[in-house]
Design a protein around this motif. Structure first.
Motif, short mmCIF file in Angstrom:
data_model
loop_
_atom_site.label_atom_id
_atom_site.label_comp_id
_atom_site.label_asym_id
_atom_site.label_seq_id
_atom_site.Cartn_x
_atom_site.Cartn_y
_atom_site.Cartn_z
N THR A 57 3.86 1.50 -1.24
CA THR A 57 4.53 1.48 -2.63
C THR A 57 3.48 2.07 -3.73
N ARG A 58 2.40 1.69 -3.67
CA ARG A 58 1.29 2.11 -4.63
C ARG A 58 0.78 3.39 -4.25
N SER A 59 1.18 4.04 -3.29
CA SER A 59 0.79 5.36 -2.94
C SER A 59 2.02 6.20 -3.42
N TRP B 124 10.78 4.23 -4.23
CA TRP B 124 9.53 4.13 -4.94
C TRP B 124 9.27 6.09 -4.66
N ALA C 73 5.62 4.95 -8.04
CA ALA C 73 5.13 3.55 -8.03
C ALA C 73 5.25 2.87 -9.25
N TYR C 74 5.46 3.42 -10.23
CA TYR C 74 5.54 2.51 -11.41
C TYR C 74 6.83 2.72 -12.27
N ARG D 8 0.66 -1.22 0.00
CA ARG D 8 0.04 -0.17 -0.05
C ARG D 8 0.83 1.11 0.00
#
Length: 500
Positions: free
Chosen positions: A474-476, A489, A480-481, A472
């Motif tokens: 990392t995705r925020s 990250w 992230a991508y 969570r």
């Protein structure tokens, strides 16, 4: 450091092999490689490999480091034939016959080569297969490093004595063991709505919280029911917001526990660093005008594990080792934060990290801040460079440049905004006493902040395993991508990480 550790041109080193060849002929304990030459070798390995392990040095150099420090050798042992100990270190019965026999064999080897009937064991042994002994003979070190029962044999106190500009080892130790202390004082020049935002019921939110949407995340979580362990220099006895006023205002129903693993010390912080980190993590959102920590409703356990931010002395390495074991063995602890480190890899701290990691603790470590000790080293320091931990560093508010002294590199996982480009102002924290906040910088504040954000997330999703919490975060994050080679990250969005 580079100028301190310069050596004569005739003794330049280009590789481990060349270094050991230069001194190979001196095989008796009376011949000692000078500290300046050892330091130069360490620096060269750091430049080439971005870490230093005593396995990189040969027997003569390692022994020379040992006897020019406190002569404490850290020995990690195991029965012959054991493999992948790091994956099962938390399940092994070290009091079983095989492990007890291995330990006995190690001590017998030490007694034989030290030519003594007594083995001087230093520091109390705990839950890990390692022992600290006093060693003076070259033959002892050589025999240990050659034994199939020995995983590592390291002079763990050398860092505290490596300053070769001092007249004595005692003077060298005292000078290098003051790093990172003494700055945690109230800032009377803080400006409302520039350096902080006033928040209810009567507290201050640091200026950098907006970059991570902390205030928005607070609408969903404040860290309740999550226990964070802080491994540092203790907490000031004089700071009531980390004492009997820990519960006030919007902070309630939580606990603070103060422990000590640093030999001979109390829970009190005489350095200032631990108090500062505790404030960043969990200072109350109170009524007295002080700063509010990011996870202001979390439980906090502080451990006085070292004398300062650079883990150099044998006592500090053992203090940190034992602190991680304490955290691992406490089922209430979910997160462990440590804003300290060193350039020397430590086998026993690696053991402790594996032990805690296998017990599902989420660990955050500082990537490094360039004190005088780290001046010539660029990269992520130990133990932040280990795979079991999340490495964190600091970035300026322009979101592109690292903070002035902050270390970056491929091992960094996340960054926290913690330095104003225009003024150099750092985030607010809790001073040693009183209700006027202090400020704190470097990768230290970034690490404590990141651990506290993780507590906000885990509080919202208490049933999640640690890997899901990291996912969570990392995705925020801003990268992230497209993970950065310097900033990992990237900048965490706490509101997004906490979610709806």
């Amino acid at each position: 450091m580079k100028s301190t550790y310069i050596i004569a041109a005739c003794l330049l080193f280009s590789s481990c092999t060349k270094t050991e060849t230069r001194f190979q002929v001196f095989r008796n304990p009376s011949t000692v490689i000078p500290k300046a030459d050892i330091n130069n070798f360490v620096e060269e390995q750091l430049k080439q490999h971005e870490y230093f392990d005593w396995k990189m040095a040969g027997d003569t150099m390692t022994w020379s480091a040992l006897i020019q420090s406190d002569s404490v050798l850290s020995i990690g042992y195991q029965p012959a034939g054991v493999r992948d100990l790091d994956k099962k270190i938390h399940t092994i019965d070290f009091k079983s016959a095989a492990w007890k026999e291995a330990r006995a064999d190690i001590l017998a080897l030490v007694r034989k080569n030290e030519q003594s009937d007594v083995t001087q064991i230093v520091f109390k042994e705990g839950s890990l297969p390692m022992i600290n002994v006093k060693v003076s003979q070259f033959a002892t070190l050589k025999a240990l490093r050659a034994s199939p029962l020995v995983r590592y044999a390291e002079p763990i106190g050398y860092g505290a004595y490596m300053d070769d500009t001092k007249k004595s080892d005692l003077e060298a130790a005292s000078s290098i063991l003051s790093s990172g202390c003494g700055y945690n004082v109230p800032k009377t020049d803080l400006v409302t709505n520039i350096d902080y935002t006033p928040i209810l019921p009567g507290a201050k939110a640091s200026w950098n919280y907006d970059y991570h949407r902390i205030n928005q995340a607070w609408a969903k979580s404040s860290g309740q029911n999550v226990t964070i362990m802080l491994i540092d220099t203790g907490v000031s006895d004089a700071q009531e917001n980390l004492g009997n006023a820990f519960n006030q205002g919007l902070s309630s129903g939580r606990s603070i526990q103060k422990l000590v693993t640093f030999s001979g010390a109390s829970v009190n912080d005489e350095c200032g660093h631990g108090t500062s980190m505790a404030g960043v993590i969990a200072a109350p959102r109170g009524i007295d005008g002080n700063t509010a920590g990011i996870a202001y409703n979390s439980n906090l356990i502080t451990v006085h594990a070292a004398e300062n931010v650079v883990i150099l002395s044998s006592a500090a390495i053992n203090g940190v080792t034992n602190a991680y074991v304490l955290g691992a063995d406490d089922p209430s602890v979910k997160i462990i934060s440590m804003s300290m480190g060193t350039i020397f890899s430590s086998g026993q701290i690696k053991d402790a990290l594996s032990y805690a990691f296998n017990k599902q603790k989420l660990m955050f470590c500082a990537a490094g801040t360039s004190t005088s000790f780290f001046a010539s080293f660029v990269g992520v320091i130990f133990p932040a460079n280990q795979p079991q931990v999340i490495a964190v560093t600091g970035i300026k508010d322009n979101l592109t440049d690292r903070c002035g002294p902050c270390h970056v590199g491929s091992k960094v996982d996340f960054v926290i905004v913690m330095e104003k480009t225009s003024t150099g102002r750092n985030p607010l924290s809790t001073a040693m006493s009183g209700d006027v906040p202090s400020t704190v910088g470097g990768s230290s504040v970034a690490t404590a902040s990141c651990a506290a954000i993780a507590a906000l997330v885990w509080s919202k999703y208490p049933a999640y395993p640690k890997d899901s919490i990291v996912a969570r975060l990392t995705r925020s994050a801003s990268n992230a991508y497209n993970r950065s080679s310097k900033f990992g990250w990237g900048v965490i969005n706490a509101e997004a990480a906490v979610g709806i």
